[in-house]
Design a protein around this motif. Sequence first.
Motif, PDB file in Angstrom:
ATOM      1  N   GLY A   1       0.816  -1.207   0.000  1.00 39.24           N
ATOM      2  CA  GLY A   1       0.000   0.000   0.000  1.00 39.24           C
ATOM      3  C   GLY A   1       0.854   1.264   0.000  1.00 39.24           C
ATOM      4  O   GLY A   1       0.540   2.222  -0.714  1.00 39.24           O
ATOM      5  N   GLY A   2       1.922   1.262   0.790  1.00 36.41           N
ATOM      6  CA  GLY A   2       2.816   2.421   0.782  1.00 36.41           C
ATOM      7  C   GLY A   2       3.485   2.627  -0.556  1.00 36.41           C
ATOM      8  O   GLY A   2       3.659   3.767  -1.012  1.00 36.41           O
ATOM      9  N   ILE A   3       3.876   1.536  -1.234  1.00 32.04           N
ATOM     10  CA  ILE A   3       4.501   1.640  -2.563  1.00 32.04           C
ATOM     11  C   ILE A   3       3.510   2.230  -3.560  1.00 32.04           C
ATOM     12  O   ILE A   3       3.864   3.106  -4.373  1.00 32.04           O
ATOM     13  N   LEU A   4       2.256   1.763  -3.511  1.00 31.71           N
ATOM     14  CA  LEU A   4       1.247   2.306  -4.433  1.00 31.71           C
ATOM     15  C   LEU A   4       1.029   3.800  -4.203  1.00 31.71           C
ATOM     16  O   LEU A   4       0.895   4.576  -5.145  1.00 31.71           O
ATOM     17  N   MET A   5       0.993   4.207  -2.953  1.00 22.72           N
ATOM     18  CA  MET A   5       0.829   5.633  -2.669  1.00 22.72           C
ATOM     19  C   MET A   5       2.017   6.440  -3.190  1.00 22.72           C
ATOM     20  O   MET A   5       1.843   7.519  -3.776  1.00 22.72           O
ATOM     21  N   GLY A   6       3.216   5.926  -2.999  1.00 20.90           N
ATOM     22  CA  GLY A   6       4.398   6.612  -3.513  1.00 20.90           C
ATOM     23  C   GLY A   6       4.399   6.712  -5.023  1.00 20.90           C
ATOM     24  O   GLY A   6       4.762   7.752  -5.595  1.00 20.90           O
ATOM     25  N   VAL A   7       3.988   5.627  -5.696  1.00 25.03           N
ATOM     26  CA  VAL A   7       3.908   5.647  -7.161  1.00 25.03           C
ATOM     27  C   VAL A   7       2.888   6.690  -7.625  1.00 25.03           C
ATOM     28  O   VAL A   7       3.114   7.414  -8.601  1.00 25.03           O
ATOM     29  N   GLY A   8       1.763   6.780  -6.935  1.00 25.27           N
ATOM     30  CA  GLY A   8       0.754   7.772  -7.315  1.00 25.27           C
ATOM     31  C   GLY A   8       1.245   9.192  -7.170  1.00 25.27           C
ATOM     32  O   GLY A   8       1.021  10.043  -8.039  1.00 25.27           O
ATOM     33  N   VAL A   9       1.944   9.458  -6.059  1.00 32.14           N
ATOM     34  CA  VAL A   9       2.482  10.807  -5.857  1.00 32.14           C
ATOM     35  C   VAL A   9       3.521  11.136  -6.925  1.00 32.14           C
ATOM     36  O   VAL A   9       3.533  12.245  -7.498  1.00 32.14           O
ATOM     37  N   LEU A  10       4.410  10.188  -7.216  1.00 32.19           N
ATOM     38  CA  LEU A  10       5.434  10.424  -8.239  1.00 32.19           C
ATOM     39  C   LEU A  10       4.807  10.636  -9.616  1.00 32.19           C
ATOM     40  O   LEU A  10       5.207  11.541 -10.363  1.00 32.19           O
ATOM     41  N   ALA A  11       3.808   9.813  -9.964  1.00 30.89           N
ATOM     42  CA  ALA A  11       3.141   9.966 -11.257  1.00 30.89           C
ATOM     43  C   ALA A  11       2.430  11.312 -11.356  1.00 30.89           C
ATOM     44  O   ALA A  11       2.463  11.982 -12.401  1.00 30.89           O
ATOM     45  N   GLY A  12       1.814  11.747 -10.259  1.00 29.22           N
ATOM     46  CA  GLY A  12       1.148  13.044 -10.285  1.00 29.22           C
ATOM     47  C   GLY A  12       2.118  14.192 -10.464  1.00 29.22           C
ATOM     48  O   GLY A  12       1.854  15.135 -11.223  1.00 29.22           O
ATOM     49  N   LEU A  13       3.261  14.108  -9.765  1.00 23.01           N
ATOM     50  CA  LEU A  13       4.263  15.156  -9.918  1.00 23.01           C
ATOM     51  C   LEU A  13       4.807  15.212 -11.347  1.00 23.01           C
ATOM     52  O   LEU A  13       4.986  16.296 -11.916  1.00 23.01           O
ATOM     53  N   LEU A  14       5.057  14.061 -11.940  1.00 23.02           N
ATOM     54  CA  LEU A  14       5.575  14.034 -13.311  1.00 23.02           C
ATOM     55  C   LEU A  14       4.549  14.565 -14.308  1.00 23.02           C
ATOM     56  O   LEU A  14       4.895  15.330 -15.227  1.00 23.02           O
TER      57      LEU A  14
END
Length: 358
Positions: A168-181
């Motif tokens: 779950g933490g990895i998915l949240m991190g991926v979402g934040v990174l994708a949003g920033l990009l």
Amino acid sequence: MPSPKPVNVLRPRTATDLMDAAVGLYRHHFGVLLGTVAVVHAPLMAFQVLTSSGQAAMNNRWVGTQNVPGVEMFGYMAGLFAIIGLLGIASLFFAPLAAGAMVRGVSELYLGRPMTIAGAYRAARPWWMRLVGAQLLTQLITAGLAYVPIIAFVMIGAFVMTASPIAGGILMGVGVLAGLLLGLAAASVLSATAPAIVLENLNVVDAMKRSSRLVRPLLKHVLGTYCLLGLLMVAPMLAAYALGAYLQFRGGSPAGVSVMGSAMASALAATVMILIKPVMSVGLVALYYDLRVRQEGFDLEVMAAQLAGVAPPPAALAAAPAPLPVAPQPVVAPPDELPPAEWGEAKPPMPPAPPPPV
């Protein structure tokens, strides 16, 4: 005001070259460029400093208080939200005007012409409302593209975290990174909108399309330049916030903060932001010209003609007096150039020239 530098050479530049050019232009014209930004942003930052100081004072007042009076809490929250709302509205309407003034002013400096703060704002004023609309649409598009993956992945990650906290933490991190990009890519694609409005006299939609056409073929180059300019701004800001945090909590009560420290922290962060913001503005204008040089062979002659020939929007010319009517004058061609039938009787043929003497 320093004398203008020799005319800059418009040529393809790398990301580091563009940053060097932005810093060099800012250093040579420090006073006028800083003043152009400070005219709008300094008052906004002053209100932010007052807001931060007031918030610190109220927090200290309520430290250790179990039951805060409802009337006092309501008045504080209403005043805080009112100030934040006024700051947002003022920033929405006046920050685009400062951006347009920087676009026009930097363009004049590229040609080696003198620039004044008042002249830059006068030149950008006819496009003020277009710049406001462009900023609003750009922020909506950028925020929308950034928050959609963040919200989606955070919700999925929260659901998965009940079974596997790591996943779950990895998915949240991926979402934040994708949003920033995605937000960074959207901001890069639309970064030439304001120059297209001010320098090419385009409406908001056409300017956004124009920016997209200029940026998309060279998106990697634009992203690299955008990131370098961003790092140039982020590093001093982080240092200012770190020092501000130290000042803010130094001398406060164990559960509160120092009001004077909070004011100093906000003032420091605002000062650093105003000092480095012209570099970002100059860099984006230089990037716009670099894109046109690479794709359209844009040069100083074209630039000078464009700045001299761009007309303000029709609304700005509505009050201009209409030119006096001029009666048309008949154009009469010489008889030798018209068919004889239009002049009545045919003309007799010319006698042949006498032969030259022997």
